[in-house]
Write a protein that holds these residues in place. Sequence first.
Motif, PDB file in Angstrom:
ATOM      1  N   ALA A 179      -9.053 -19.824   9.273  1.00 49.59           N
ATOM      2  CA  ALA A 179      -7.689 -19.338   9.101  1.00 49.59           C
ATOM      3  C   ALA A 179      -7.733 -17.882   8.667  1.00 49.59           C
ATOM      4  O   ALA A 179      -8.557 -17.504   7.815  1.00 49.59           O
ATOM      5  N   VAL A 180      -6.864 -17.062   9.258  1.00 52.42           N
ATOM      6  CA  VAL A 180      -6.721 -15.650   8.886  1.00 52.42           C
ATOM      7  C   VAL A 180      -5.350 -15.490   8.240  1.00 52.42           C
ATOM      8  O   VAL A 180      -4.317 -15.701   8.881  1.00 52.42           O
ATOM      9  N   LEU A 181      -5.337 -15.107   6.955  1.00 55.09           N
ATOM     10  CA  LEU A 181      -4.108 -15.048   6.165  1.00 55.09           C
ATOM     11  C   LEU A 181      -3.891 -13.623   5.659  1.00 55.09           C
ATOM     12  O   LEU A 181      -4.796 -13.024   5.071  1.00 55.09           O
ATOM     13  N   SER A 182      -2.697 -13.095   5.864  1.00 58.29           N
ATOM     14  CA  SER A 182      -2.388 -11.728   5.450  1.00 58.29           C
ATOM     15  C   SER A 182      -1.376 -11.740   4.306  1.00 58.29           C
ATOM     16  O   SER A 182      -0.305 -12.339   4.420  1.00 58.29           O
ATOM     17  N   PHE A 183      -1.729 -11.060   3.201  1.00 63.05           N
ATOM     18  CA  PHE A 183      -0.893 -10.969   2.000  1.00 63.05           C
ATOM     19  C   PHE A 183      -0.526  -9.509   1.724  1.00 63.05           C
ATOM     20  O   PHE A 183      -1.230  -8.588   2.134  1.00 63.05           O
ATOM     21  N   TYR A 184       0.551  -9.302   0.969  1.00 66.81           N
ATOM     22  CA  TYR A 184       0.849  -7.984   0.410  1.00 66.81           C
ATOM     23  C   TYR A 184       0.050  -7.843  -0.878  1.00 66.81           C
ATOM     24  O   TYR A 184       0.075  -8.724  -1.732  1.00 66.81           O
ATOM     25  N   ASN A 185      -0.625  -6.710  -1.018  1.00 69.00           N
ATOM     26  CA  ASN A 185      -1.573  -6.511  -2.104  1.00 69.00           C
ATOM     27  C   ASN A 185      -0.936  -5.771  -3.283  1.00 69.00           C
ATOM     28  O   ASN A 185      -0.493  -4.628  -3.146  1.00 69.00           O
ATOM     29  N   SER A 186      -0.889  -6.417  -4.447  1.00 67.55           N
ATOM     30  CA  SER A 186      -0.269  -5.791  -5.617  1.00 67.55           C
ATOM     31  C   SER A 186      -1.116  -4.669  -6.206  1.00 67.55           C
ATOM     32  O   SER A 186      -0.642  -3.894  -7.030  1.00 67.55           O
ATOM     33  N   GLU A 187      -2.383  -4.560  -5.774  1.00 65.83           N
ATOM     34  CA  GLU A 187      -3.265  -3.494  -6.261  1.00 65.83           C
ATOM     35  C   GLU A 187      -3.306  -2.307  -5.303  1.00 65.83           C
ATOM     36  O   GLU A 187      -4.172  -1.453  -5.398  1.00 65.83           O
ATOM     37  N   ALA A 188      -2.341  -2.236  -4.394  1.00 72.71           N
ATOM     38  CA  ALA A 188      -2.322  -1.172  -3.395  1.00 72.71           C
ATOM     39  C   ALA A 188      -2.175   0.198  -4.046  1.00 72.71           C
ATOM     40  O   ALA A 188      -1.567   0.345  -5.109  1.00 72.71           O
ATOM     41  N   LEU A 189      -2.716   1.203  -3.372  1.00 69.98           N
ATOM     42  CA  LEU A 189      -2.633   2.573  -3.861  1.00 69.98           C
ATOM     43  C   LEU A 189      -1.183   3.004  -4.045  1.00 69.98           C
ATOM     44  O   LEU A 189      -0.851   3.752  -4.956  1.00 69.98           O
ATOM     45  N   PHE A 190      -0.303   2.508  -3.179  1.00 66.66           N
ATOM     46  CA  PHE A 190       1.116   2.824  -3.247  1.00 66.66           C
ATOM     47  C   PHE A 190       1.682   2.511  -4.629  1.00 66.66           C
ATOM     48  O   PHE A 190       2.512   3.254  -5.169  1.00 66.66           O
ATOM     49  N   TYR A 191       1.249   1.398  -5.236  1.00 65.26           N
ATOM     50  CA  TYR A 191       1.758   0.994  -6.547  1.00 65.26           C
ATOM     51  C   TYR A 191       0.950   1.619  -7.693  1.00 65.26           C
ATOM     52  O   TYR A 191       1.468   1.817  -8.786  1.00 65.26           O
ATOM     53  N   GLU A 192      -0.296   1.947  -7.421  1.00 65.96           N
ATOM     54  CA  GLU A 192      -1.139   2.543  -8.455  1.00 65.96           C
ATOM     55  C   GLU A 192      -0.648   3.935  -8.853  1.00 65.96           C
ATOM     56  O   GLU A 192      -0.712   4.324 -10.011  1.00 65.96           O
ATOM     57  N   SER A 254      -2.773   5.863   4.777  1.00 68.80           N
ATOM     58  CA  SER A 254      -1.579   5.984   5.612  1.00 68.80           C
ATOM     59  C   SER A 254      -0.361   5.301   5.004  1.00 68.80           C
ATOM     60  O   SER A 254       0.773   5.680   5.291  1.00 68.80           O
ATOM     61  N   SER A 255      -0.580   4.311   4.152  1.00 67.14           N
ATOM     62  CA  SER A 255       0.546   3.576   3.581  1.00 67.14           C
ATOM     63  C   SER A 255       1.376   4.415   2.618  1.00 67.14           C
ATOM     64  O   SER A 255       2.516   4.063   2.318  1.00 67.14           O
ATOM     65  N   ILE A 256       0.814   5.524   2.116  1.00 71.59           N
ATOM     66  CA  ILE A 256       1.592   6.362   1.202  1.00 71.59           C
ATOM     67  C   ILE A 256       1.951   7.708   1.814  1.00 71.59           C
ATOM     68  O   ILE A 256       2.532   8.554   1.150  1.00 71.59           O
ATOM     69  N   LEU A 257       1.638   7.900   3.089  1.00 67.80           N
ATOM     70  CA  LEU A 257       2.082   9.114   3.765  1.00 67.80           C
ATOM     71  C   LEU A 257       3.564   8.992   4.106  1.00 67.80           C
ATOM     72  O   LEU A 257       4.072   7.895   4.308  1.00 67.80           O
ATOM     73  N   PRO A 258       4.286  10.115   4.186  1.00 73.30           N
ATOM     74  CA  PRO A 258       5.703  10.049   4.552  1.00 73.30           C
ATOM     75  C   PRO A 258       5.873   9.613   5.997  1.00 73.30           C
ATOM     76  O   PRO A 258       4.943   9.657   6.804  1.00 73.30           O
ATOM     77  N   ASP A 259       7.060   9.180   6.327  1.00 72.30           N
ATOM     78  CA  ASP A 259       7.362   8.675   7.666  1.00 72.30           C
ATOM     79  C   ASP A 259       7.570   9.837   8.627  1.00 72.30           C
ATOM     80  O   ASP A 259       8.697  10.258   8.906  1.00 72.30           O
ATOM     81  N   ILE A 260       6.460  10.383   9.133  1.00 71.42           N
ATOM     82  CA  ILE A 260       6.500  11.476  10.096  1.00 71.42           C
ATOM     83  C   ILE A 260       5.693  11.070  11.319  1.00 71.42           C
ATOM     84  O   ILE A 260       4.884  10.141  11.268  1.00 71.42           O
ATOM     85  N   ASN A 261       5.922  11.764  12.415  1.00 68.33           N
ATOM     86  CA  ASN A 261       5.216  11.444  13.652  1.00 68.33           C
ATOM     87  C   ASN A 261       3.881  12.165  13.704  1.00 68.33           C
ATOM     88  O   ASN A 261       3.803  13.377  13.536  1.00 68.33           O
ATOM     89  N   PHE A 262       2.819  11.392  13.945  1.00 62.62           N
ATOM     90  CA  PHE A 262       1.496  11.949  14.133  1.00 62.62           C
ATOM     91  C   PHE A 262       1.146  11.869  15.616  1.00 62.62           C
ATOM     92  O   PHE A 262       1.452  10.878  16.277  1.00 62.62           O
ATOM     93  N   LEU A 277     -12.496   3.228   4.806  1.00 60.46           N
ATOM     94  CA  LEU A 277     -12.001   2.827   3.491  1.00 60.46           C
ATOM     95  C   LEU A 277     -11.586   1.362   3.438  1.00 60.46           C
ATOM     96  O   LEU A 277     -11.294   0.845   2.364  1.00 60.46           O
ATOM     97  N   ALA A 278     -11.527   0.693   4.596  1.00 61.77           N
ATOM     98  CA  ALA A 278     -11.129  -0.717   4.626  1.00 61.77           C
ATOM     99  C   ALA A 278     -12.049  -1.536   3.743  1.00 61.77           C
ATOM    100  O   ALA A 278     -13.261  -1.360   3.730  1.00 61.77           O
ATOM    101  N   GLY A 279     -11.466  -2.448   3.009  1.00 63.48           N
ATOM    102  CA  GLY A 279     -12.250  -3.250   2.077  1.00 63.48           C
ATOM    103  C   GLY A 279     -12.070  -2.801   0.643  1.00 63.48           C
ATOM    104  O   GLY A 279     -12.316  -3.564  -0.287  1.00 63.48           O
ATOM    105  N   GLU A 280     -11.656  -1.537   0.445  1.00 63.17           N
ATOM    106  CA  GLU A 280     -11.347  -1.085  -0.905  1.00 63.17           C
ATOM    107  C   GLU A 280     -10.124  -1.842  -1.412  1.00 63.17           C
ATOM    108  O   GLU A 280      -9.278  -2.282  -0.650  1.00 63.17           O
ATOM    109  N   SER A 281     -10.009  -1.991  -2.713  1.00 61.96           N
ATOM    110  CA  SER A 281      -8.984  -2.870  -3.280  1.00 61.96           C
ATOM    111  C   SER A 281      -7.574  -2.324  -3.139  1.00 61.96           C
ATOM    112  O   SER A 281      -6.605  -3.046  -3.330  1.00 61.96           O
TER     113      SER A 281
END
Length: 292
Positions: A179-192, A254-262, A277-281
Amino acid sequence: AVLYEVIGQSCKEQMILLQNRPREPIELDDGSWQNVLRENLLALTEKAAPMYESGYGERLATRLYLRFEEKVILRTLEMLPHRWLLLDAGCATGRGSAKIRKTFDALLGYDISPAMIRCAETKQWERATFMVHDLEMGLPVKDNSVSLLLLNFGTASEIRGIREMFREVHRVLAHNGKAVLSFYNSEALFYEIGTVPYLPSLRAAWDEVRPCLDVRVEGETFRIFAHLFTLEEILNLLPANLRFIETTTFPTISSILPDINFGEAETMILEKLETQLAGESYGAYRILVVGK
């Protein structure tokens, strides 16, 4: 340094946006609030369904995450000794299972949204069945019948009874199923780093004033139920008979970059950085792979 410079330049505009942001009445009790969130989810999916595959994932962070999640699913696929039933729980239009469905004997997709299921059914896939079903009611599937189960794109965090869902995952998985399960991470850089003073490139953002997830679609914001998890919390909910295989988080920067077109070139460079960086908390999404 670059990120904080972006934050500073965006501060004025975002603070005006926040001041003008409407709030639901705070006097709602918990039961009424949950009903509001459920109705919001149905309204969100009704609006998003027609553009779910063509435009819903166009934002930078969302696009990069979906690519990464697909790689995790393909890697998990290689672990399977059998490919009987693919269960796409919270399937939406079937986008998450589209590229691998032909390798299974059958595909079964559940989603709470009639609009999403209508879109999935227009594809007329062979050996595929899509049904409107609320995952809070469990998984109406035979024991030991599923080779691969997907709860992707943060869906696992949108289930209130996640402990019961883990039990259901164990029940329906066949021996050596995954099973592959996707969660929202409370330790994300966005919240840190604290609330950034601009709209980020993810479609969804956590609302700390009224705990829920704000999802933006074509100028409207829909508040739906979600729960942020740490890895420790997830593992504490995991039944002893479900085998933990791996976990990773994505996206990060990318999750904390502003909503602009790249452009495509910039996107490819950022994708390489994100993959390293994938795998970092501190990724916004946490993907968990478990097996039986």
